[in-house]
Write a protein that holds these residues in place. Structure first.
Motif, mmCIF file in Angstrom:
data_model
loop_
_atom_site.group_PDB
_atom_site.id
_atom_site.type_symbol
_atom_site.label_atom_id
_atom_site.label_comp_id
_atom_site.label_asym_id
_atom_site.label_seq_id
_atom_site.Cartn_x
_atom_site.Cartn_y
_atom_site.Cartn_z
ATOM 1 N N MET A 62 0.829 -1.211 0.000
ATOM 2 C CA MET A 62 0.000 0.000 0.000
ATOM 3 C C MET A 62 0.864 1.261 0.000
ATOM 4 N N MET A 63 1.991 1.221 0.689
ATOM 5 C CA MET A 63 2.911 2.368 0.677
ATOM 6 C C MET A 63 3.528 2.548 -0.712
ATOM 7 N N GLU A 64 3.848 1.445 -1.376
ATOM 8 C CA GLU A 64 4.390 1.511 -2.735
ATOM 9 C C GLU A 64 3.349 2.110 -3.683
ATOM 10 N N ILE A 65 2.106 1.654 -3.557
ATOM 11 C CA ILE A 65 1.028 2.181 -4.395
ATOM 12 C C ILE A 65 0.848 3.670 -4.134
ATOM 13 N N LYS A 66 0.895 4.065 -2.889
ATOM 14 C CA LYS A 66 0.750 5.480 -2.530
ATOM 15 C C LYS A 66 1.824 6.334 -3.217
ATOM 16 N N LYS A 67 3.054 5.849 -3.232
ATOM 17 C CA LYS A 67 4.157 6.588 -3.858
ATOM 18 C C LYS A 67 3.972 6.720 -5.370
ATOM 19 N N LEU A 68 3.378 5.706 -5.991
ATOM 20 C CA LEU A 68 3.182 5.722 -7.444
ATOM 21 C C LEU A 68 2.059 6.666 -7.876
ATOM 22 N N LYS A 69 1.149 6.977 -6.962
ATOM 23 C CA LYS A 69 0.031 7.895 -7.193
ATOM 24 C C LYS A 69 -0.839 7.543 -8.414
ATOM 25 N N PRO A 70 -1.281 6.286 -8.502
ATOM 26 C CA PRO A 70 -2.194 5.973 -9.610
ATOM 27 C C PRO A 70 -3.551 6.646 -9.373
ATOM 28 N N ASP A 71 -4.261 6.896 -10.448
ATOM 29 C CA ASP A 71 -5.605 7.464 -10.334
ATOM 30 C C ASP A 71 -6.596 6.410 -9.851
ATOM 31 N N ILE A 72 -6.389 5.171 -10.329
ATOM 32 C CA ILE A 72 -7.286 4.078 -9.951
ATOM 33 C C ILE A 72 -6.463 2.881 -9.493
ATOM 34 N N ILE A 73 -6.817 2.362 -8.317
ATOM 35 C CA ILE A 73 -6.229 1.119 -7.824
ATOM 36 C C ILE A 73 -7.323 0.073 -7.932
ATOM 37 N N LEU A 85 -9.841 -4.043 2.310
ATOM 38 C CA LEU A 85 -8.652 -3.284 1.914
ATOM 39 C C LEU A 85 -9.024 -1.873 1.470
ATOM 40 N N ALA A 86 -10.039 -1.765 0.632
ATOM 41 C CA ALA A 86 -10.455 -0.451 0.139
ATOM 42 C C ALA A 86 -10.878 0.443 1.296
ATOM 43 N N TYR A 87 -11.632 -0.089 2.205
ATOM 44 C CA TYR A 87 -12.130 0.688 3.337
ATOM 45 C C TYR A 87 -10.999 1.134 4.268
ATOM 46 N N ASN A 88 -10.119 0.198 4.598
ATOM 47 C CA ASN A 88 -9.088 0.472 5.591
ATOM 48 C C ASN A 88 -7.870 1.230 5.065
ATOM 49 N N TYR A 89 -7.617 1.161 3.770
ATOM 50 C CA TYR A 89 -6.443 1.846 3.237
ATOM 51 C C TYR A 89 -6.788 3.094 2.434
ATOM 52 N N ASN A 90 -8.051 3.354 2.219
ATOM 53 C CA ASN A 90 -8.449 4.532 1.459
ATOM 54 C C ASN A 90 -7.945 5.816 2.114
ATOM 55 N N GLY A 91 -7.995 5.891 3.429
ATOM 56 C CA GLY A 91 -7.582 7.085 4.149
ATOM 57 C C GLY A 91 -6.105 7.415 4.030
ATOM 58 N N MET A 92 -5.282 6.431 3.720
ATOM 59 C CA MET A 92 -3.847 6.693 3.615
ATOM 60 C C MET A 92 -3.454 7.261 2.252
ATOM 61 N N LEU A 93 -4.345 7.134 1.277
ATOM 62 C CA LEU A 93 -4.034 7.652 -0.052
ATOM 63 C C LEU A 93 -4.216 9.160 -0.087
ATOM 64 N N ASP A 94 -3.319 9.842 -0.754
ATOM 65 C CA ASP A 94 -3.526 11.270 -0.975
ATOM 66 C C ASP A 94 -3.866 11.536 -2.435
ATOM 67 N N HIS A 95 -4.026 10.449 -3.192
ATOM 68 C CA HIS A 95 -4.385 10.551 -4.607
ATOM 69 C C HIS A 95 -4.990 9.225 -5.041
ATOM 70 N N GLY A 96 -6.008 9.274 -5.857
ATOM 71 C CA GLY A 96 -6.580 8.075 -6.456
ATOM 72 C C GLY A 96 -7.702 7.458 -5.648
ATOM 73 N N ILE A 97 -8.339 6.481 -6.268
ATOM 74 C CA ILE A 97 -9.446 5.767 -5.637
ATOM 75 C C ILE A 97 -9.261 4.264 -5.833
ATOM 76 N N PHE A 98 -9.850 3.506 -4.928
ATOM 77 C CA PHE A 98 -9.913 2.055 -5.063
ATOM 78 C C PHE A 98 -11.206 1.702 -5.799
ATOM 79 N N ILE A 99 -11.123 0.745 -6.697
ATOM 80 C CA ILE A 99 -12.314 0.165 -7.307
ATOM 81 C C ILE A 99 -12.187 -1.352 -7.166
ATOM 82 N N THR A 100 -13.184 -1.971 -6.526
ATOM 83 C CA THR A 100 -13.146 -3.416 -6.313
ATOM 84 C C THR A 100 -13.840 -4.119 -7.473
ATOM 85 N N VAL A 101 -13.178 -5.122 -8.027
ATOM 86 C CA VAL A 101 -13.699 -5.782 -9.226
ATOM 87 C C VAL A 101 -13.747 -7.304 -9.124
ATOM 88 N N GLY A 102 -13.493 -7.869 -7.962
ATOM 89 C CA GLY A 102 -13.626 -9.313 -7.789
ATOM 90 C C GLY A 102 -12.809 -10.112 -8.777
#
Length: 156
Positions: A62-73, A85-102
């Protein structure tokens, strides 16, 4: 949705599946969308829902993803893990959104076949998936159907 958004200038990160799935997913997306901006693809460790909380590998990912700053995870992990994961790690992002796709990663990677369009239109796509992967999906679907029927026939 993934296929449509791959045609945009958005930056994507794919998190889910196993190593083979994410490698095939990445290769197929790059083949069909050579101009797409894919920041990365990663297979998380196979953990129970309870073990996800604060797991060092997941935290590092999650820290690696945060550094990469994607628009969509894109989270391609089974429910409820991806939702957690989306619920608990969303607050740590300063950019982008999570989309769950199963299980969508499996389709794009060529690991699973999508059901025929008529099954989708008639609402029996779950049956198609259940026949394809009974060992993995039966316990999950049994719980969902049992709960649904219980609620449906529950007296007010």
């Amino acid at each position: 949705l993934i296929m449509e958004l791959m045609k945009t200038s958005l930056c994507h990160f794919f998190y889910g599946g196993d190593q083979e799935t994410v490698e095939n997913l990445s290769a197929n997306l790059k083949k069909h969308f050579p101009a797409a901006h894919i920041a990365g693809c990663k297979a998380p460790p196979m953990l129970s829902l309870n073990d996800l909380a604060g797991h060092p590998v997941v935290e590092r990912d999650m820290m690696e993803i945060k550094k990469l700053k994607p628009d969509i995870i894109w989270l391609g992990i089974s429910s409820p893990k991806q939702d957690y994961l989306a619920y608990n790690y969303n607050g740590m992002l300063d950019h982008g959104i999570f989309i769950t796709v199963g299980g969508v990663f499996d389709y794009i990677a060529g690991k699973s076949k999508k059901s025929p369009e008529w099954m989708k239109k008639t609402g029996v796509r779950l049956l198609y998936r259940l026949v394809q992967e009974p060992g993995r999906l039966w316990p999950k679907y049994y719980f969902v159907f049992k709960t649904f029927l219980k609620l449906l026939f529950q007296k007010p």
